[in-house]
Write a protein that holds these residues in place. Sequence first.
Motif, PDB file in Angstrom:
ATOM      1  N   GLU A 190       0.809  -1.222   0.000  1.00 40.73           N
ATOM      2  CA  GLU A 190       0.000   0.000   0.000  1.00 40.73           C
ATOM      3  C   GLU A 190       0.843   1.272   0.000  1.00 40.73           C
ATOM      4  OE1 GLU A 190      -0.445  -2.560   2.020  1.00 40.73           O
ATOM      5  OE2 GLU A 190      -2.295  -3.381   1.139  1.00 40.73           O
ATOM      6  N   LYS A 191       2.155   1.141   0.257  1.00 35.13           N
ATOM      7  CA  LYS A 191       3.035   2.312   0.285  1.00 35.13           C
ATOM      8  C   LYS A 191       4.105   2.267  -0.802  1.00 35.13           C
ATOM      9  CE  LYS A 191       2.296   3.094   5.226  1.00 35.13           C
ATOM     10  NZ  LYS A 191       2.907   3.451   6.539  1.00 35.13           N
ATOM     11  N   ASP A 192       3.990   1.317  -1.708  1.00 28.99           N
ATOM     12  CA  ASP A 192       4.984   1.122  -2.764  1.00 28.99           C
ATOM     13  C   ASP A 192       4.743   2.103  -3.902  1.00 28.99           C
ATOM     14  OD1 ASP A 192       6.932  -0.021  -4.499  1.00 28.99           O
ATOM     15  OD2 ASP A 192       5.372  -1.279  -5.402  1.00 28.99           O
ATOM     16  N   VAL A 193       4.957   3.400  -3.630  1.00 26.36           N
ATOM     17  CA  VAL A 193       4.637   4.434  -4.627  1.00 26.36           C
ATOM     18  C   VAL A 193       5.584   4.404  -5.818  1.00 26.36           C
ATOM     19  CG1 VAL A 193       3.415   5.987  -3.068  1.00 26.36           C
ATOM     20  CG2 VAL A 193       5.913   6.100  -3.202  1.00 26.36           C
ATOM     21  N   ASP A 194       6.693   3.685  -5.709  1.00 21.55           N
ATOM     22  CA  ASP A 194       7.571   3.496  -6.869  1.00 21.55           C
ATOM     23  C   ASP A 194       7.047   2.411  -7.803  1.00 21.55           C
ATOM     24  OD1 ASP A 194       9.671   5.105  -7.561  1.00 21.55           O
ATOM     25  OD2 ASP A 194      11.103   4.208  -6.179  1.00 21.55           O
ATOM     26  N   GLY A 195       6.110   1.581  -7.320  1.00 17.70           N
ATOM     27  CA  GLY A 195       5.478   0.569  -8.159  1.00 17.70           C
ATOM     28  C   GLY A 195       6.327  -0.647  -8.449  1.00 17.70           C
ATOM     29  N   ARG A 362      -6.364   7.199  -0.561  1.00 17.64           N
ATOM     30  CA  ARG A 362      -6.876   5.850  -0.276  1.00 17.64           C
ATOM     31  C   ARG A 362      -6.865   5.581   1.226  1.00 17.64           C
ATOM     32  NH1 ARG A 362      -3.376   3.263  -3.258  1.00 17.64           N
ATOM     33  NH2 ARG A 362      -4.549   3.539  -5.183  1.00 17.64           N
ATOM     34  N   ALA A 363      -5.802   5.991   1.888  1.00 17.88           N
ATOM     35  CA  ALA A 363      -5.674   5.732   3.331  1.00 17.88           C
ATOM     36  C   ALA A 363      -6.705   6.506   4.130  1.00 17.88           C
ATOM     37  CB  ALA A 363      -4.261   6.105   3.793  1.00 17.88           C
ATOM     38  N   TYR A 364      -7.015   7.740   3.723  1.00 20.77           N
ATOM     39  CA  TYR A 364      -7.954   8.579   4.454  1.00 20.77           C
ATOM     40  C   TYR A 364      -9.374   8.538   3.889  1.00 20.77           C
ATOM     41  CZ  TYR A 364      -3.754  10.635   6.576  1.00 20.77           C
ATOM     42  OH  TYR A 364      -2.571  10.839   7.258  1.00 20.77           O
ATOM     43  N   ASP A 365      -9.544   7.718   2.832  1.00 17.33           N
ATOM     44  CA  ASP A 365     -10.837   7.646   2.145  1.00 17.33           C
ATOM     45  C   ASP A 365     -11.294   9.040   1.732  1.00 17.33           C
ATOM     46  OD1 ASP A 365     -13.035   6.388   1.051  1.00 17.33           O
ATOM     47  OD2 ASP A 365     -14.206   6.420   2.901  1.00 17.33           O
ATOM     48  N   PHE A 366     -10.363   9.771   1.144  1.00 15.61           N
ATOM     49  CA  PHE A 366     -10.591  11.155   0.761  1.00 15.61           C
ATOM     50  C   PHE A 366     -10.810  11.244  -0.745  1.00 15.61           C
ATOM     51  CE2 PHE A 366      -8.991  15.357  -0.581  1.00 15.61           C
ATOM     52  CZ  PHE A 366      -9.749  16.183   0.234  1.00 15.61           C
TER      53      PHE A 366
END
Length: 367
Positions: A190-195, A362-366
């Motif tokens: 869920e934190k792998d923003v580098d993909g 996604r984490a904050y459902d924003f």
Amino acid sequence: MMLARTMMRRVAAACKKGVRNGTPSTTRTINTQMDDSYPILISPSLVSLDLPDIWPTNSSPNEFRSTCRCSNEQTAAIIDGKSIAGEIMSRIACEVWRMKESIGRVPGLAVIMVGQRRDSQTYVRNKIKACEETGIKSSMTELHGNCKEDEVVNVLSRFNADPSIHGILLQLPLPQHLDEEKILDVMSLEKDVDGFHPLNIGNLAMRGRQPLFIPCTPKGCIELLMRSGVEIMGKKAVVIGRSNIVGLPTSLLLQRHHATVSIVHAFTKNPEQITCEADIVVTAAGVPNLVRGNWLKPGAVVIDVGTNPIEDPSCEFGYRLTGDVCYEEAVRVASAVTPVPGGVGPMTIAMLLSNTLDSAKRAYDFT
């Protein structure tokens, strides 16, 4: 059980007899007799086939004769990645501000850098600066180049557990003594923003699947092509380089956009001829001036991912960056080309911040 064992012995005996005696056949076969000590399959593991891509020394541009010819004047449009990235980051900054005003939270990005590679230092410095400009909270951890694997894993695990961190960037490549694959496996999907997580790459490869994050540089390349009005569907594309960081995911992403993709690497025979047939060329080999003007089809679009540090005492940090493409020749053949610096680099950073923003939403459902 006894019956099964008896049948197995009969089958084995029949197979041995068949191998020894042979059977009449009208087709030509290759006889590869092996004793019982051999495994069922003799094909090697895929990992054992992995050889380092060591590119040959640049050949003279006259050695390859093709129909590609350079004109005397510049014809290519310059794809201004810096300007496009600036527009994207302005919109990211607005979204970050809106999130802060609405729920009192902002996205958080953690950066881990191991060692002191010059190109990595440049990337990290620019990424931290971009976070400041867009209002994204950043946290930086630097480790010595000779650090142990456990040290990197411990830092990663700490950021995995921190709810204020929505993206973790482990600056690659790592020093050779570290097991990159093992370390990346620790990172939270869920934190792998580098993909680069295997599940993200796997979902990128499979039609009908959507990764949580698309790797930043390939995502930036596609964004540049689309914003420049370049049609991808049905076009021939060549990706030069097959690294897990750029080459592989770029080829997968181009396929998802319905291009016909060829990959050129250090073991490819006649790479110039293959590249000269491409409508779109994306190069990420890490070899200065590898791609000459006569490698390119007239009118091709060239995306140069190469950022190779060249010693230059006159520059601020003692070096300058140059691409994989001989820019002076490419602009006289291609229809559009990205400069280095100022092309793909700023887009990579913009995509990183975009992925981090998406992760926080996604984490904050924003929404």
